[in-house]
Design an enzyme around this catalytic site. Structure first.
Site, PDB file in Angstrom:
ATOM      1  N   ASP A   1     -27.317  -4.107 -15.575  1.00 42.31           N
ATOM      2  CA  ASP A   1     -26.051  -4.835 -15.698  1.00 42.31           C
ATOM      3  C   ASP A   1     -24.995  -4.294 -14.737  1.00 42.31           C
ATOM      4  O   ASP A   1     -23.806  -4.577 -14.892  1.00 42.31           O
ATOM      5  CB  ASP A   1     -25.538  -4.780 -17.139  1.00 42.31           C
ATOM      6  CG  ASP A   1     -25.215  -3.361 -17.583  1.00 42.31           C
ATOM      7  OD1 ASP A   1     -25.559  -2.406 -16.836  1.00 42.31           O
ATOM      8  OD2 ASP A   1     -24.616  -3.192 -18.661  1.00 42.31           O
TER       9      ASP A   1
ATOM     10  N   SER B   1      -7.329  -8.777   7.023  1.00 43.61           N
ATOM     11  CA  SER B   1      -7.638 -10.132   7.482  1.00 43.61           C
ATOM     12  C   SER B   1      -7.484 -10.263   8.989  1.00 43.61           C
ATOM     13  O   SER B   1      -7.954 -11.225   9.589  1.00 43.61           O
ATOM     14  CB  SER B   1      -6.721 -11.139   6.787  1.00 43.61           C
ATOM     15  OG  SER B   1      -5.368 -10.914   7.178  1.00 43.61           O
TER      16      SER B   1
ATOM     17  N   LYS C   1       8.339  -9.038  12.160  1.00 44.13           N
ATOM     18  CA  LYS C   1       7.614 -10.184  11.603  1.00 44.13           C
ATOM     19  C   LYS C   1       8.104 -10.492  10.197  1.00 44.13           C
ATOM     20  O   LYS C   1       8.679  -9.653   9.519  1.00 44.13           O
ATOM     21  CB  LYS C   1       6.112  -9.922  11.592  1.00 44.13           C
ATOM     22  CG  LYS C   1       5.629  -8.948  10.529  1.00 44.13           C
ATOM     23  CD  LYS C   1       4.114  -8.923  10.481  1.00 44.13           C
ATOM     24  CE  LYS C   1       3.588  -8.191   9.256  1.00 44.13           C
ATOM     25  NZ  LYS C   1       3.844  -6.792   9.189  1.00 44.13           N
TER      26      LYS C   1
ATOM     27  N   ASP D   1      -1.905   0.772  13.978  1.00 47.41           N
ATOM     28  CA  ASP D   1      -1.703   0.443  12.564  1.00 47.41           C
ATOM     29  C   ASP D   1      -2.651   1.284  11.724  1.00 47.41           C
ATOM     30  O   ASP D   1      -3.553   1.950  12.255  1.00 47.41           O
ATOM     31  CB  ASP D   1      -1.934  -1.051  12.324  1.00 47.41           C
ATOM     32  CG  ASP D   1      -1.086  -1.599  11.176  1.00 47.41           C
ATOM     33  OD1 ASP D   1      -0.464  -0.779  10.455  1.00 47.41           O
ATOM     34  OD2 ASP D   1      -1.039  -2.828  11.003  1.00 47.41           O
TER      35      ASP D   1
END
Length: 311
Positions: A34, A222, A191, A217
């Protein structure tokens, strides 16, 4: 000392063990049918200084649970000291209440790790440095800057036309540290983020015309911010755009987005194990932070200064 590995990034652990000339302690991290996590340590660790290396990368919750269960197993096996080495601390972006009725999950994870048995935490490039204060145990936050500086100097041998760019105001301190080391100028991208995972570039603070831009960064998820920033820099007259990011999460369509973007190259560290898609991408590559983390582990074990690695 003893070094153990979870399932998140075994290759990094093996590289660290090779640097330290130590064998990897035998242990099994398994699943029941499981998907319940089960851990078994196959060597005696009583009275040992133990380092368990595990990033909370995808699947984040599974790898976090492995970390917690292993901490409990080590504590119950009478380890003298347990250091959780978390190259990528996955819940670090949830470091404050971003709106009404939202959690501070980074603090929750810090509490879980402490309760599970960790005596010390070793990580690299936390999303926000103040997360160290979420832990009630000693926490060392390493920096990938020395690794990036060396690679930049190798790749961009003449840095006169290089400019370091922070993709947002929050990353200025990180970008400035690298700009100072290679003696280059600094630019900032202003931004506006409309919602999580979606960003819109508004303005570039600094002159990038005729410059080779390097975006700095801590996390690329994404890749929307990086790709938008690269397009804005090219429109502003940059001759090329590269990016150096510590943690290459690269979820969803991020790899496709990067390969189709103006980014000449995206360089990440191996805090997160590269997927097949990342390995196949023509403009994404990894540099290893194994020697840096191994040296920090050695210094923690020998009670020596860790901060002197960076100064």
């Amino acid at each position: 000392m003893k070094i153990l590995s979870g399932n998140s990034n075994r290759a990094l652990t093996e590289a660290i063990c090779a640097y330290l000339n130590l064998p990897l302690t035998r242990a099994a991290v398994k699943r029941f049918s499981d998907m319940e996590v089960f851990v078994e340590i196959h060597e005696n660790i009583r009275g040992e200084d133990v380092f368990f290396i595990q990033s909370t990368s995808y699947p984040a919750n599974d790898h976090l649970m492995e970390l917690l269960v292993m901490m409990d197993a080590l504590k119950r096996s009478s380890a003298r000291r347990i250091t959780a080495v978390v190259p990528y601390f996955g819940y670090a972006r949830q470091d404050r209440k971003s709106g009404p009725r939202t959690p501070i999950s980074a603090k929750l994870v810090a509490n879980l790790m402490t309760t599970a048995g960790a005596d010390r935490v070793l990580t690299i490039d936390l999303h926000a440095g103040q997360i160290q204060g979420f832990f009630d145990i000693p926490t060392d936050n390493l920096y990938a800057a020395p690794v990036f500086v060396k690679d930049i100097q190798d790749q961009f041998q003449d840095t006169k036309d290089v400019i370091i760019v922070s993709p947002d105001v929050g990353g200025v301190v990180r970008a400035r540290a690298i700009a100072q080391r290679i003696d280059s100028d600094l630019a900032i991208i202003d931004k506006r983020r409309e919602r999580a995972g979606v960003s819109e570039v508004m303005n570039i603070i600094g002159d990038v015309r005729g410059k080779r831009c390097i975006l700095i960064d801590d996390i690329v998820d994404s890749a929307g911010t990086l790709c938008n920033a690269a397009e804005a820099l090219m429109k502003a007259g940059a001759t090329s755009v590269s990016a150096y990011v510590t943690h290459g999460v690269l979820s969803g369509q991020a790899v496709t987005r990067v390969t189709n973007s103006p980014l000449q190259q995206l360089v990440t560290t191996d805090t997160i194990e590269a997927t097949d898609a990342v390995k196949a991408a023509h403009n994404i590559r990894q540099v290893t932070i194994a020697p840096l983390m191994a040296e920090a582990i050695r210094r923690v074990s020998e009670e020596k200064s860790v901060s002197s690695l960076f100064y």
